[in-house]
Design an enzyme around this catalytic site. Structure first.
Site, PDB file in Angstrom:
ATOM      1  CB  SER A 270     -13.937   6.402  -4.046  1.00  0.00           C
ATOM      2  OG  SER A 270     -12.647   6.928  -4.248  1.00  0.00           O
TER       3      SER A 270
ATOM      4  CE1 TYR B 129     -11.540   2.523  -0.533  1.00  0.00           C
ATOM      5  CE2 TYR B 129     -11.291   3.638  -2.637  1.00  0.00           C
ATOM      6  CZ  TYR B 129     -11.717   3.637  -1.324  1.00  0.00           C
ATOM      7  OH  TYR B 129     -12.347   4.751  -0.815  1.00  0.00           O
TER       8      TYR B 129
END
Length: 236
Positions: free
Chosen positions: A132, A145
């Site tokens: 990401s 995350y």
């Protein structure tokens, strides 16, 4: 690959980016195994239920796919993950929530590669991890995350060096990928991207397919974010 159809395993393939990748490959005559913890319908490829954070489940999934992997594995796409990045203030983040994201988002790809290596070597295949842009930039309250995605980017280059030259390992770092109808977003949502729009699962599928065939590319993270990580943003 000239004598048989190429074979791919895609994790987190029941919906979203993973499903988009599986559909893209299947439409191009790849044999696809779709792994996920649950399936809503009959999607592309052979569906196998698997919790990638559980080594016994990963081992069982490869056993179930033994016939499909007889000629080797051409592509492993590690897409499965807990997608919601926000976990609240770090002082309130529980160790259980932290460990859950580590288990699925980072340990899962490790376990998948661990058990895929013999099959990947047999086909001189490739791995594509889905990380990401949050590995490089952050919003508040997304520590778990971001840490998992940063770790996955590092795992990518470590594996590339360890497994080369037989196996190439790269990653795709998506930005804002909208899984619904693009018209559901505002003009401002789209216009803030230098590319003029938010992304779609198809954008990531095309990037994965490219890396699957890019024979001189390994250990790299390909950012697919419409240019957002290159854009300076200042409050007016």
């Amino acid at each position: 690959m000239a004598d048989r159809l190429p074979t791919a395993i895609v994790t987190g393939a029941a919906r979203g980016i993973g499903r988009g990748v599986a559909e893209h490959l299947a439409a191009r005559n790849w044999r696809v195994a779709a792994l996920d913890v649950d399936f809503d319908d009959d999607g592309p490829g052979r569906q196998v239920r698997c919790d990638v954070s559980d080594e016994s489940a990963v081992r069982a999934a490869f056993g179930a796919l033994a016939d499909m992997l007889d000629g080797g594995l051409d592509l492993l796409v590690n897409n499965a993950g807990i997608a919601d990045p926000e976990t609240g203030p770090v002082e309130e983040l529980s160790l259980d929530d932290w460990n859950l994201r580590l288990a699925v988002n980072l340990t899962g790809p490790f376990l998948m590669v661990k058990h895929a290596v013999p099959h990947l070597r047999a086909a001189r295949g490739a791995v594509v991890n889905v990380t990401s842009t949050r590995a490089m930039m952050s919003e508040p309250d997304c520590e778990a995350y971001a840490a998992t995605k940063g770790g996955l980017s590092a795992l990518t280059h470590a594996l590339a060096v360890s497994l080369g030259p037989e196996v190439r390992v790269n990653a795709v770092a998506p930005g804002w990928i909208w899984k619904g109808d693009p018209s559901e977003l505002s003009e401002t949502d789209h216009a803030q991207h230098p590319a003029g729009r938010a992304g779609s699962p198809q954008d990531i599928a095309e990037a994965v397919h490219h890396l699957a065939r890019a024979g001189f590319t390994t250990g790299q993270v390909l950012t697919v974010d419409g240019g957002m990580t290159r854009k300076m943003i200042y409050a007016e």
